[in-house]
Design a protein around this motif. Structure first.
Motif, PDB file in Angstrom:
ATOM      1  N   PRO A  33       9.550 -10.447  -1.484  1.00 59.04           N
ATOM      2  CA  PRO A  33       9.941 -11.013  -0.391  1.00 59.04           C
ATOM      3  C   PRO A  33       9.353 -12.202   0.003  1.00 59.04           C
ATOM      4  O   PRO A  33       7.997 -12.378  -0.205  1.00 59.04           O
ATOM      5  CB  PRO A  33       9.851  -9.973   0.775  1.00 59.04           C
ATOM      6  CG  PRO A  33       9.457  -8.679  -0.062  1.00 59.04           C
ATOM      7  CD  PRO A  33       8.848  -9.290  -1.523  1.00 59.04           C
ATOM      8  N   ASP A  34       9.786 -13.102   0.997  1.00 58.26           N
ATOM      9  CA  ASP A  34       9.194 -14.522   1.382  1.00 58.26           C
ATOM     10  C   ASP A  34       7.984 -14.330   2.121  1.00 58.26           C
ATOM     11  O   ASP A  34       6.875 -14.983   2.148  1.00 58.26           O
ATOM     12  CB  ASP A  34      10.120 -15.287   1.951  1.00 58.26           C
ATOM     13  CG  ASP A  34      11.278 -16.069   1.027  1.00 58.26           C
ATOM     14  OD1 ASP A  34      10.839 -15.994  -0.156  1.00 58.26           O
ATOM     15  OD2 ASP A  34      12.323 -16.471   1.572  1.00 58.26           O
ATOM     16  N   CYS A  41      -6.202 -10.342   0.815  1.00 58.72           N
ATOM     17  CA  CYS A  41      -7.008 -11.357   1.394  1.00 58.72           C
ATOM     18  C   CYS A  41      -5.902 -11.939   2.455  1.00 58.72           C
ATOM     19  O   CYS A  41      -6.139 -12.782   3.594  1.00 58.72           O
ATOM     20  CB  CYS A  41      -7.486 -12.665   0.721  1.00 58.72           C
ATOM     21  SG  CYS A  41      -6.231 -13.590  -0.005  1.00 58.72           S
ATOM     22  N   GLY A  42      -4.392 -11.534   2.359  1.00 61.56           N
ATOM     23  CA  GLY A  42      -3.532 -11.806   3.242  1.00 61.56           C
ATOM     24  C   GLY A  42      -2.979 -13.184   3.046  1.00 61.56           C
ATOM     25  O   GLY A  42      -2.058 -13.546   4.036  1.00 61.56           O
ATOM     26  N   VAL A  43      -3.276 -13.992   2.233  1.00 64.07           N
ATOM     27  CA  VAL A  43      -2.484 -15.152   2.085  1.00 64.07           C
ATOM     28  C   VAL A  43      -1.116 -15.053   1.490  1.00 64.07           C
ATOM     29  O   VAL A  43      -0.614 -14.180   0.893  1.00 64.07           O
ATOM     30  CB  VAL A  43      -3.430 -16.294   1.219  1.00 64.07           C
ATOM     31  CG1 VAL A  43      -4.683 -16.680   1.938  1.00 64.07           C
ATOM     32  CG2 VAL A  43      -3.464 -15.712  -0.185  1.00 64.07           C
ATOM     33  N   GLY A  44      -0.108 -16.143   1.516  1.00 65.09           N
ATOM     34  CA  GLY A  44       1.029 -16.100   1.178  1.00 65.09           C
ATOM     35  C   GLY A  44       1.296 -16.431  -0.261  1.00 65.09           C
ATOM     36  O   GLY A  44       0.331 -16.799  -0.810  1.00 65.09           O
ATOM     37  N   LYS A  45       2.583 -16.217  -0.607  1.00 65.66           N
ATOM     38  CA  LYS A  45       2.978 -16.327  -2.280  1.00 65.66           C
ATOM     39  C   LYS A  45       2.488 -17.840  -2.846  1.00 65.66           C
ATOM     40  O   LYS A  45       2.348 -17.940  -3.826  1.00 65.66           O
ATOM     41  CB  LYS A  45       4.349 -16.256  -2.417  1.00 65.66           C
ATOM     42  CG  LYS A  45       4.722 -14.489  -2.358  1.00 65.66           C
ATOM     43  CD  LYS A  45       6.428 -14.508  -2.348  1.00 65.66           C
ATOM     44  CE  LYS A  45       6.777 -15.179  -3.459  1.00 65.66           C
ATOM     45  NZ  LYS A  45       8.277 -14.915  -3.526  1.00 65.66           N
TER      46      LYS A  45
END
Length: 51
Positions: A33-34, A41-45
């Motif tokens: 999912p986007d 660490c919680g960073v995005g794709k």
């Protein structure tokens, strides 16, 4: 299946393993999912690179 590594913390997303319990095994990185984020660490794709 291609693995992807977080460029911030080094976590490796392995499609064969998934991100249990949220993402089932066999889910390709492109199918995540986007709003999925690195479980360490919680960073995005967008902060992941193909290995």
């Amino acid at each position: 299946m291609i693995k992807y590594r977080c460029t911030v913390c080094g976590y490796v997303y392995d499609p064969e393993v998934g991100d249990v319990p949220r993402i089932k095994p066999g889910t390709e990185f492109s199918d995540l999912p986007d709003d999925w984020v690195c479980p360490q660490c919680g960073v995005g794709k967008d902060m992941f690179e193909r290995m």
